[in-house]
Design a protein around this motif. Sequence first.
Motif, PDB file in Angstrom:
ATOM      1  N   PHE A  91       0.742  -1.353  -0.084  1.00 28.26           N
ATOM      2  CA  PHE A  91       0.065  -0.172   0.419  1.00 28.26           C
ATOM      3  C   PHE A  91       0.775   1.317   0.038  1.00 28.26           C
ATOM      4  N   ARG A  92       1.024   2.573  -0.884  1.00 33.10           N
ATOM      5  CA  ARG A  92       1.368   3.398  -0.960  1.00 33.10           C
ATOM      6  C   ARG A  92       0.645   4.153  -0.094  1.00 33.10           C
ATOM      7  N   THR A  93       0.800   4.806   0.475  1.00 30.38           N
ATOM      8  CA  THR A  93       0.616   6.421   1.482  1.00 30.38           C
ATOM      9  C   THR A  93       0.160   7.528   0.768  1.00 30.38           C
ATOM     10  N   LEU A  94      -0.994   8.052   1.037  1.00 34.84           N
ATOM     11  CA  LEU A  94      -1.981   9.351   0.533  1.00 34.84           C
ATOM     12  C   LEU A  94      -0.970   9.601  -0.575  1.00 34.84           C
ATOM     13  N   ASP A  95      -0.535   9.614  -2.201  1.00 36.72           N
ATOM     14  CA  ASP A  95      -0.283  10.572  -2.956  1.00 36.72           C
ATOM     15  C   ASP A  95      -0.883  11.537  -3.863  1.00 36.72           C
ATOM     16  N   VAL A  96      -0.982  12.470  -2.971  1.00 36.52           N
ATOM     17  CA  VAL A  96      -1.742  14.014  -3.728  1.00 36.52           C
ATOM     18  C   VAL A  96      -1.361  14.903  -3.804  1.00 36.52           C
ATOM     19  N   GLY A  97      -1.696  16.221  -4.218  1.00 36.33           N
ATOM     20  CA  GLY A  97      -1.272  17.227  -4.896  1.00 36.33           C
ATOM     21  C   GLY A  97      -0.618  16.730  -6.154  1.00 36.33           C
ATOM     22  N   GLY A  98       0.104  17.919  -6.289  1.00 33.82           N
ATOM     23  CA  GLY A  98       0.537  18.515  -8.080  1.00 33.82           C
ATOM     24  C   GLY A  98      -0.184  17.950  -9.025  1.00 33.82           C
ATOM     25  N   GLU A 153       2.707  27.187  -7.801  1.00 33.74           N
ATOM     26  CA  GLU A 153       3.727  27.545 -10.738  1.00 33.74           C
ATOM     27  C   GLU A 153       3.805  26.175 -10.188  1.00 33.74           C
ATOM     28  N   ASN A 154       5.091  25.158  -9.639  1.00 28.97           N
ATOM     29  CA  ASN A 154       5.433  24.337 -10.492  1.00 28.97           C
ATOM     30  C   ASN A 154       4.679  22.836  -9.561  1.00 28.97           C
ATOM     31  N   PRO A 155       3.744  22.574  -9.376  1.00 29.65           N
ATOM     32  CA  PRO A 155       3.306  21.278  -8.387  1.00 29.65           C
ATOM     33  C   PRO A 155       3.601  20.371  -8.834  1.00 29.65           C
ATOM     34  N   ALA A 156       4.337  20.231  -9.292  1.00 29.67           N
ATOM     35  CA  ALA A 156       5.204  18.356  -9.393  1.00 29.67           C
ATOM     36  C   ALA A 156       6.198  18.237  -8.101  1.00 29.67           C
ATOM     37  N   LEU A 157       7.023  19.692  -8.271  1.00 29.84           N
ATOM     38  CA  LEU A 157       7.610  19.963  -7.044  1.00 29.84           C
ATOM     39  C   LEU A 157       7.547  20.532  -5.680  1.00 29.84           C
ATOM     40  N   GLY A 158       5.949  20.599  -5.853  1.00 27.84           N
ATOM     41  CA  GLY A 158       5.664  21.355  -4.591  1.00 27.84           C
ATOM     42  C   GLY A 158       5.019  20.775  -4.187  1.00 27.84           C
ATOM     43  N   TRP A 159       3.867  21.156  -2.982  1.00 27.21           N
ATOM     44  CA  TRP A 159       3.190  20.122  -1.534  1.00 27.21           C
ATOM     45  C   TRP A 159       2.616  19.001  -2.096  1.00 27.21           C
ATOM     46  N   ARG A 160       2.761  17.940  -1.998  1.00 31.81           N
ATOM     47  CA  ARG A 160       2.802  16.698  -2.306  1.00 31.81           C
ATOM     48  C   ARG A 160       3.165  15.890  -1.307  1.00 31.81           C
ATOM     49  N   ALA A 161       2.287  14.597  -1.924  1.00 27.71           N
ATOM     50  CA  ALA A 161       2.696  13.184  -1.282  1.00 27.71           C
ATOM     51  C   ALA A 161       3.173  13.302   0.443  1.00 27.71           C
ATOM     52  N   ILE A 162       4.324  12.462   0.710  1.00 30.40           N
ATOM     53  CA  ILE A 162       4.730  13.030   1.843  1.00 30.40           C
ATOM     54  C   ILE A 162       4.881  14.260   2.297  1.00 30.40           C
TER      55      ILE A 162
END
Length: 754
Positions: A510-517, A530-539
């Motif tokens: 189970f991968r824990t919650l990977d949201v954001g981006g 501005e750059n969600p892939a490198l922003g406040w996401r996942a862990i």
Amino acid sequence: MIVPGAGGPRALLRRLREVMAGAGPAQQRLNQVVRNIAANMVAEVCSIYLLRAGNVLELFATEGLNPESVHKARLKVGEGLVGTIADTATPLSLPDAQSHPKFAYLPETGEEIYHSLVGVPIIRAGRVVGVLVVQNRTMREYDEDEIDAMQTIAMVLAELVGQGELVDPGEFREAELRRREPYIYDGVGLAEGLALGVAVLHEPRVAVDSLIAEDPVVELNRLAEAMSGLRRRIDDMLDDQEVSTGEHRDVLEAYRMFAHDRGWREKIEEAIKSGLTAEAAVERVQMETRARMGSITDPYLRERLSDLEDLANRLMRHLAGKTETAAGDELPEEAILIARSMGPAELLDYDRTRLKAVVLEEGSQTSHVAIVARGLGIPLVGGCERVLERVDPGDVVIADGDTGQVIFRPTQEVAAAFAENLRIRVEQRAEYAALRDVPAETRDGVPIKLYMNAGLMVDLPHLVETGADGIGLFRTELQFMVSSTMPRLAAQIELYANVLASAGDRPVIFRTLDVGGDKVLPYLGAAREENPALGWRAIRLVLDRPALLRYQLRALLIAAAGRTLHVMFPMVADVAEFRQARQILEVERRRLDRLGRPLPEAIRVGTMLEVPALAYQLPALLPLVDFISIGSNDLLQFFFAADRGNPKVSGRYDILAPAALKLLKGINDACTQANVPVSLCGEMAGRPLEAMTLIGLGFRSISMNAVSIGPVKAMLRGLNVGDFRAYIDRLIDGPDRTLRGKIESFARDHGVRI
């Protein structure tokens, strides 16, 4: 604003309807229409532009502008403010129109003395056929009531335009002939599968024949009755055994919530009170919602728009007394459904034995209709912009949910090639199915673990069908994305327990919650980045909001009681982040132990390695983890600094470049030396050539989509790992930009199926 003394909006609508139904040439009636609108609104100008052949908007009538400019002033769709309204199909309101960057000055109209402007599209059968514009000399703000009134008037005008007296339909004949030629769309595959069939247009909308209400009270009662019928129908769907569990039910529960939305109903009631029939009021609110939300790119909010469109269409059918399914009884044997968008309930209306595929103008991997389509095994392609303009009912269509390609009206040669391709695929799938119970090992006897990626309960039957060794990646965030509110603890426990029970003795990671981006949950209130892939996401997100992670870990621990629990944290960039996440897991474990709750028999904790920085911290990380899973999609796009979803840069690198392979080999070697199990999950694991390369680098465990397990197993059973590893070891330090060509040559020369 409509002048109160002139009788209000209902009186204006009646007057316009009388003019349109009266005697005399259509042009004369249109001139009377603009005079009536100008007289009843605080407006010095009222103009109507209609669409002509060649995507040209022509001034057809005006009150206030130079009358000599009628039938002379023209704008291309997309040109000027009028062209912009037609192009976007949305209203535009400006206090100073001439300062807008899209303003286009037409000297023949004499409009330079007018500053403020409000314009709305005239839409018929979902297509823009003109633009209605009001202008004033003074700079003024138009309020929502005025824009609403304009849109209602535009609905009435669409009837006059639709009669064909103003614009000769023959003008569009040449464009129509061009439209009948073969056409190929490169869309996005949302649900796997291949189909050949005939086009069926998904047109559940009921044509509104009567716009003006004789008695608003009667219309309000009709609305209440139709609303009750709509809600009962959705309740019946939720009682359907085929959709009574898992994500199907989550999707429809969210859908039911919209059907009970008080704000939506109140807007329709207000439109009825303004003088519209119930059907016209529903259409009016639907147009307003579409205009307000049409430019939104957020996938979650776009899905809300799709649900509301679906509900409005369904409500219209209840008002018309047509409560049968949208498909009716005339669905062809090999039907391919074509639509702008769909809600999940509408897909469930169709006969699944006849429906072979769905093609949408919109849609995303996490859209509700895509989730349901995957669960039902119906191929689905999205991202086919303006497809409804290219297809007619009965057209032959080829839809490939694997590649995202759709071919309309294919030539006989293309159709024959497709039929052969389909025959080959059927044979291949039968061959892959026969490999289900055959050991996944190479020709020289090296065993390979082939795991499956999943995220939905409907994915679980593929475990048995494919013979996968387990689930190497369960994406827990999908439960959160299909729900309109945060899933409660009990719902999370139920899902995880059902997944483990379905997997039997096979492991589930189970991968824990990977949201954001690009995975936005509106109830988390994340700000635009501005750059969600490198922003406040996942862990990063869940460590900042630890209650989220605590609840999920608590649900996993409870669900896995008496079994081995595998937990994996995503997007870890620093060993400290892993320590912090693991500590939260330990706090939850101790809490349940104190409460006397049954615990998992064993807990295995790992991390995804998808941030290059973590690859340089392996000496510190490996003593702390029970396993590593390489997320090749993110790892390699970060490694090459190229967005894999951007076609302008995604082709600038190859994942079989020596630099990328050395990175992967180094990670695998370090984990093997430390006796830490390592696997790779990502798109490259599911492609036979790339999977062959991973095995040559030393990987003995890979995880992929279920459909890829058969082809990868067929490949590895023809591979001699010893020979190939010696070959690739000689190449990896070479100067090549990519090793793809040389690896392909090895496979051909040694009879390896790729």
